[in-house]
Design a protein around this motif. Sequence first.
Motif, PDB file in Angstrom:
ATOM      1  N   ARG A 112       0.821  -1.196   0.000  1.00  0.00           N
ATOM      2  CA  ARG A 112       0.000   0.000   0.000  1.00  0.00           C
ATOM      3  C   ARG A 112       0.870   1.267   0.000  1.00  0.00           C
ATOM      4  NH1 ARG A 112      -2.200  -4.122   1.991  1.00  0.00           N
ATOM      5  NH2 ARG A 112      -0.480  -4.200   3.454  1.00  0.00           N
ATOM      6  N   VAL A 113       0.655   2.099  -1.019  1.00  0.00           N
ATOM      7  CA  VAL A 113       1.341   3.393  -1.104  1.00  0.00           C
ATOM      8  C   VAL A 113       0.243   4.446  -0.945  1.00  0.00           C
ATOM      9  CG1 VAL A 113       2.665   4.936  -2.614  1.00  0.00           C
ATOM     10  CG2 VAL A 113       3.070   2.456  -2.682  1.00  0.00           C
ATOM     11  N   ALA A 114       0.516   5.506  -0.154  1.00  0.00           N
ATOM     12  CA  ALA A 114      -0.541   6.493   0.078  1.00  0.00           C
ATOM     13  C   ALA A 114       0.003   7.910   0.020  1.00  0.00           C
ATOM     14  CB  ALA A 114      -1.188   6.251   1.451  1.00  0.00           C
ATOM     15  N   LEU A 115      -0.885   8.827  -0.294  1.00  0.00           N
ATOM     16  CA  LEU A 115      -0.529  10.243  -0.163  1.00  0.00           C
ATOM     17  C   LEU A 115      -0.422  10.569   1.326  1.00  0.00           C
ATOM     18  CD1 LEU A 115      -2.694  12.433  -2.589  1.00  0.00           C
ATOM     19  CD2 LEU A 115      -0.257  11.895  -2.767  1.00  0.00           C
ATOM     20  N   GLU A 116       0.460  11.501   1.666  1.00  0.00           N
ATOM     21  CA  GLU A 116       0.609  11.882   3.084  1.00  0.00           C
ATOM     22  C   GLU A 116      -0.702  12.396   3.679  1.00  0.00           C
ATOM     23  OE1 GLU A 116       5.260  13.253   2.599  1.00  0.00           O
ATOM     24  OE2 GLU A 116       3.684  14.773   2.719  1.00  0.00           O
ATOM     25  N   SER A 117      -1.534  12.985   2.811  1.00  0.00           N
ATOM     26  CA  SER A 117      -2.795  13.561   3.304  1.00  0.00           C
ATOM     27  C   SER A 117      -3.898  12.511   3.451  1.00  0.00           C
ATOM     28  CB  SER A 117      -3.267  14.624   2.316  1.00  0.00           C
ATOM     29  OG  SER A 117      -3.380  14.023   1.032  1.00  0.00           O
ATOM     30  N   ALA A 118      -3.630  11.276   3.049  1.00  0.00           N
ATOM     31  CA  ALA A 118      -4.686  10.259   3.051  1.00  0.00           C
ATOM     32  C   ALA A 118      -5.039   9.816   4.473  1.00  0.00           C
ATOM     33  CB  ALA A 118      -4.228   9.048   2.241  1.00  0.00           C
ATOM     34  N   LYS A 119      -6.189   9.200   4.582  1.00  0.00           N
ATOM     35  CA  LYS A 119      -6.613   8.612   5.865  1.00  0.00           C
ATOM     36  C   LYS A 119      -7.194   7.239   5.582  1.00  0.00           C
ATOM     37  CE  LYS A 119      -7.648  12.954   8.096  1.00  0.00           C
ATOM     38  NZ  LYS A 119      -8.679  13.939   8.286  1.00  0.00           N
ATOM     39  N   SER A 154     -13.590   2.214  17.237  1.00  0.00           N
ATOM     40  CA  SER A 154     -13.905   3.648  17.209  1.00  0.00           C
ATOM     41  C   SER A 154     -14.458   4.038  15.846  1.00  0.00           C
ATOM     42  CB  SER A 154     -12.655   4.494  17.494  1.00  0.00           C
ATOM     43  OG  SER A 154     -11.756   4.406  16.392  1.00  0.00           O
ATOM     44  N   GLY A 155     -14.029   3.327  14.809  1.00  0.00           N
ATOM     45  CA  GLY A 155     -14.427   3.697  13.449  1.00  0.00           C
ATOM     46  C   GLY A 155     -13.739   4.958  12.970  1.00  0.00           C
ATOM     47  N   ARG A 156     -12.733   5.426  13.731  1.00  0.00           N
ATOM     48  CA  ARG A 156     -12.148   6.734  13.406  1.00  0.00           C
ATOM     49  C   ARG A 156     -11.269   6.658  12.152  1.00  0.00           C
ATOM     50  NH1 ARG A 156      -6.774   7.756  15.298  1.00  0.00           N
ATOM     51  NH2 ARG A 156      -5.874   5.954  16.380  1.00  0.00           N
ATOM     52  N   HIS A 157     -11.029   7.848  11.571  1.00  0.00           N
ATOM     53  CA  HIS A 157     -10.142   7.938  10.416  1.00  0.00           C
ATOM     54  C   HIS A 157      -8.711   8.088  10.937  1.00  0.00           C
ATOM     55  CE1 HIS A 157     -13.581   9.668   7.689  1.00  0.00           C
ATOM     56  NE2 HIS A 157     -13.903   8.533   8.292  1.00  0.00           N
ATOM     57  N   VAL A 158      -7.840   7.198  10.506  1.00  0.00           N
ATOM     58  CA  VAL A 158      -6.451   7.207  10.987  1.00  0.00           C
ATOM     59  C   VAL A 158      -5.583   7.897   9.940  1.00  0.00           C
ATOM     60  CG1 VAL A 158      -4.528   5.722  11.711  1.00  0.00           C
ATOM     61  CG2 VAL A 158      -6.898   5.014  12.168  1.00  0.00           C
ATOM     62  N   LYS A 159      -4.795   8.862  10.391  1.00  0.00           N
ATOM     63  CA  LYS A 159      -3.959   9.600   9.435  1.00  0.00           C
ATOM     64  C   LYS A 159      -2.881   8.675   8.873  1.00  0.00           C
ATOM     65  CE  LYS A 159      -4.608  14.168  11.295  1.00  0.00           C
ATOM     66  NZ  LYS A 159      -4.183  15.098  12.310  1.00  0.00           N
ATOM     67  N   ALA A 160      -2.482   8.982   7.628  1.00  0.00           N
ATOM     68  CA  ALA A 160      -1.533   8.109   6.920  1.00  0.00           C
ATOM     69  C   ALA A 160      -0.257   7.882   7.729  1.00  0.00           C
ATOM     70  CB  ALA A 160      -1.202   8.721   5.568  1.00  0.00           C
ATOM     71  N   LYS A 161       0.223   8.944   8.378  1.00  0.00           N
ATOM     72  CA  LYS A 161       1.493   8.806   9.095  1.00  0.00           C
ATOM     73  C   LYS A 161       1.364   7.762  10.215  1.00  0.00           C
ATOM     74  CE  LYS A 161       5.025  11.697  10.972  1.00  0.00           C
ATOM     75  NZ  LYS A 161       5.242  12.913  11.684  1.00  0.00           N
ATOM     76  N   GLY A 165       3.099   3.963  10.665  1.00  0.00           N
ATOM     77  CA  GLY A 165       3.736   3.497  11.905  1.00  0.00           C
ATOM     78  C   GLY A 165       3.162   2.149  12.357  1.00  0.00           C
ATOM     79  N   TRP A 166       1.887   1.946  12.074  1.00  0.00           N
ATOM     80  CA  TRP A 166       1.237   0.685  12.453  1.00  0.00           C
ATOM     81  C   TRP A 166       1.624  -0.454  11.512  1.00  0.00           C
ATOM     82  CZ3 TRP A 166      -4.661   2.025  13.443  1.00  0.00           C
ATOM     83  CH2 TRP A 166      -4.748   2.842  14.593  1.00  0.00           C
ATOM     84  N   GLY A 167       2.212  -0.098  10.350  1.00  0.00           N
ATOM     85  CA  GLY A 167       2.547  -1.130   9.366  1.00  0.00           C
ATOM     86  C   GLY A 167       1.424  -1.354   8.367  1.00  0.00           C
ATOM     87  N   LEU A 172       4.698   6.525   2.032  1.00  0.00           N
ATOM     88  CA  LEU A 172       3.906   7.750   1.870  1.00  0.00           C
ATOM     89  C   LEU A 172       4.612   8.650   0.873  1.00  0.00           C
ATOM     90  CD1 LEU A 172       2.859   8.786   5.501  1.00  0.00           C
ATOM     91  CD2 LEU A 172       1.821   7.133   3.937  1.00  0.00           C
ATOM     92  N   VAL A 173       3.809   9.325   0.049  1.00  0.00           N
ATOM     93  CA  VAL A 173       4.392  10.278  -0.897  1.00  0.00           C
ATOM     94  C   VAL A 173       3.621  11.589  -0.809  1.00  0.00           C
ATOM     95  CG1 VAL A 173       5.264   8.536  -2.504  1.00  0.00           C
ATOM     96  CG2 VAL A 173       2.929   9.386  -2.789  1.00  0.00           C
ATOM     97  N   ALA A 174       4.311  12.679  -1.166  1.00  0.00           N
ATOM     98  CA  ALA A 174       3.668  13.994  -1.060  1.00  0.00           C
ATOM     99  C   ALA A 174       2.742  14.231  -2.253  1.00  0.00           C
ATOM    100  CB  ALA A 174       4.734  15.080  -0.990  1.00  0.00           C
ATOM    101  N   ASP A 175       3.160  13.753  -3.447  1.00  0.00           N
ATOM    102  CA  ASP A 175       2.305  13.913  -4.630  1.00  0.00           C
ATOM    103  C   ASP A 175       2.650  12.818  -5.657  1.00  0.00           C
ATOM    104  OD1 ASP A 175       4.748  14.874  -5.478  1.00  0.00           O
ATOM    105  OD2 ASP A 175       4.156  16.955  -5.161  1.00  0.00           O
ATOM    106  N   ASP A 176       2.136  12.963  -6.849  1.00  0.00           N
ATOM    107  CA  ASP A 176       2.355  11.963  -7.923  1.00  0.00           C
ATOM    108  C   ASP A 176       2.130  10.541  -7.422  1.00  0.00           C
ATOM    109  OD1 ASP A 176       2.911  13.822  -9.856  1.00  0.00           O
ATOM    110  OD2 ASP A 176       5.054  13.887  -9.386  1.00  0.00           O
TER     111      ASP A 176
END
Length: 699
Positions: A112-119, A154-161, A165-167, A172-176
């Motif tokens: 899994r690759v994600a944008l830094e802003s993803a949740k 909790s059903g909460r949205h977890v930030k990408a960062k 850390g959780w694996g 994470l990438v900033a763009d592209d």
Amino acid sequence: MATVSIENRGNIALVLVDNPPVNALSHSVREGLSNAMKACSNDDTIDAVVIACQGRTFIAGADIKEFATGPKAPHLPEVVQEIEDMQKPVVAAIHGTALGGGLEVALSCHYRVALESAKIGLPEVKLGILPGAGGTQRFPRIAGVENALDAILSGRHVKAKQALGWGALDELVADDLVEAAIAFAKGAISKGPRRTGAMEIDSSKYDQAFFDAFRKSIARRTRGYFAPEKCIQCIEAAVRLPLKEGLAFERAAIGECFVHPQSRALQHMFFAERQVSRIPGIGKETPRREIKKVGIIGAGTMGGGIAMNFANVGIPVTLLEIEQAALDKGLAVVRKNYERSAAKGKLSGDDVEKRMGLFNGTVSYDDLSDCDLIIEAVFETMDIKKKVFTSLDAVAKDGAILASNTSYLNIDEIAAVTKRPTDVLGLHFFSPANVMRLLEIVRADATAPDVLATCVDMAKAIGKVGVVAGVCPGFIGNRMLSPYGREASLCVIEGAKPEEVDAAMYGFGMAMGPLTVSDMAGLDIGYLNRKGMDRASYETKATDWYDRLVESGRKGLKVGAGVYDYDEGSRTPKPSAEVMAIIEEESARLGVERKPKTADEIIERCMLALINEGAKILGEGMAYRASDIDVVYVNGYGFPPYRGGPMHYADSLGLKNVYEKICSFADEFGPRWWEPAPLLKELAEAGQSFADYDKKQVG
Ligand code: 3H9
């Protein structure tokens, strides 16, 4: 148009999902993904696959609209298994929010690759279900059992960062994003698939005691809910069982959730909250006014709390008080609130200063002249409100929106003292205003469409759920509260103890019993209101005993004595012998023979009074939809979300049953308070529900 397409990028297949608005996993998407996996497997020119999404987000979950009818094959658990079983590496490229089934798709990908802003998140529990496409089995394997319990319960949205850390994420990438995912996929070809389902959990740490301690830690938060326990059981299964058996356990558990009435109620709430902004005469084309600066009149608890909502989203606020001392006090309370959040780690010290920096205190109306929206939160009497609006009219700039935070008073009358009634409306915040999600937006006779549209958008922008109400005493929420409180009090006079009434309603799921609420609000408030009213206009049998409490100094929690006793500094209600004696005297004085009441009788009386008033409000057009009333009660009055609000609850009882019971109450207690709402009668006789009524309304 196909919702899933494949683009070959050299030896990498880019599988693109395009199902606006949130790429939900509707039938065509499931089928498209399944076909894409087959095509990629069969294509010898392809060595790895990337799954990405068009639009504003990665897949945000199963299509909730399909739940009512039951989804068609291929089912999501099969599709995710197909992805996980791929012999070529599959990489998820995540932007926006990967939620529920969307995250389950991502978890079945090998990387899994994600944008830094993803949740990412597994919010199913909020819909009364559980992550039923392997989420309860794969998430603990990849992110750890503790993190899985946190995220799933909790059903909460977890930030990408944090997810990294959780694996749960690999990069994470900033763009592209898509290019990065393709590059990652190329690198993964030599490594081959890494299957989440094949990961092992060290079960030795997670014994019965571990799960029981967790259950205890969330017991208060999940009181009355069905799905949370099922989620825990599934995670326990992930620890104990091999994947295949764990998945079978999960499948059976989600089946139980789907047939439970709570899942229907919570899904009803999901859509109800999204319906509220659909207003007759208001559309995307309706112009909006810009709100760059807000004025608040009154720096008390309410005014300060309202102001915080705007500062929280970066909008400068001018807070007005009559005297400097009151202003200083109000600003100090706001600062203390922010500092308390900082102490809990919710804000940084910098954030506190930034937010306080947006506050401007004043004792002069002239300083409100540059505000785009001005909300008064002063003492609740018509005379004072009229004076405030007259002063406002003199200083506010052209086009400013003028709002009253009244919880009860007639906005048309308030608007009439200005030369610009089209700019006036009610914005009824709930206390504590910086915390409670509900905002009643009161549309007065003359309120201009662009004023209303602006405030509906503004509610969303400050994180509130804004429900439009018409002008009537108490609007939606407080108008309904009145008969509910009346019946609770009459149950006491007829024979129930206060603590029995509270226990019944708490057991039903209300956040607090009605008599405890009265003590918290202060019994003297209603007492003082009644002094200005004609005794013939309310049910004195329900209020006389309250009056006696107030007259004997028992004004509620704030003085340590009301319906209940309170130990010094404690908020825990204790039954009072003195109050019980007063109640018994009052019953005798009224000639009422006290008889014990069951919890069911109490619930029926209180709930049917609430529902009947709701139906009157709806029939009079004071609310646009029954579901709007549900949103008000769940978000502002502690009604249990898992019952879907009073009107959905009425539907679950059957409107015919509700109507007949109300008619029988009219026979037993007299028609004065139990006249069935005409709309209720009409729907019951037509064999219809409030949901049927809503379908005919706007949106
Ligand atoms: C699940 O996945 C079960 C699986 O584990 C197991 C299956 C076996 N479906 O909220 P917005 C609509 S359960 C259908 O205003 P935002 C929504 O009604 C699912 N429709 O936007 C609205 O429609 P309209 C787990 C959906 O930007 C429009 O999209 N997933 C769905 O403020 C825009 O929504 C969730 O619970 C859906 N899943 O927020 C996530 N989601 O314009 C639920 C949205 O006609 N969704 N719509 O009123 C959300 O939390 C938010 O929509 C999201 C965007 C954060 C994605």
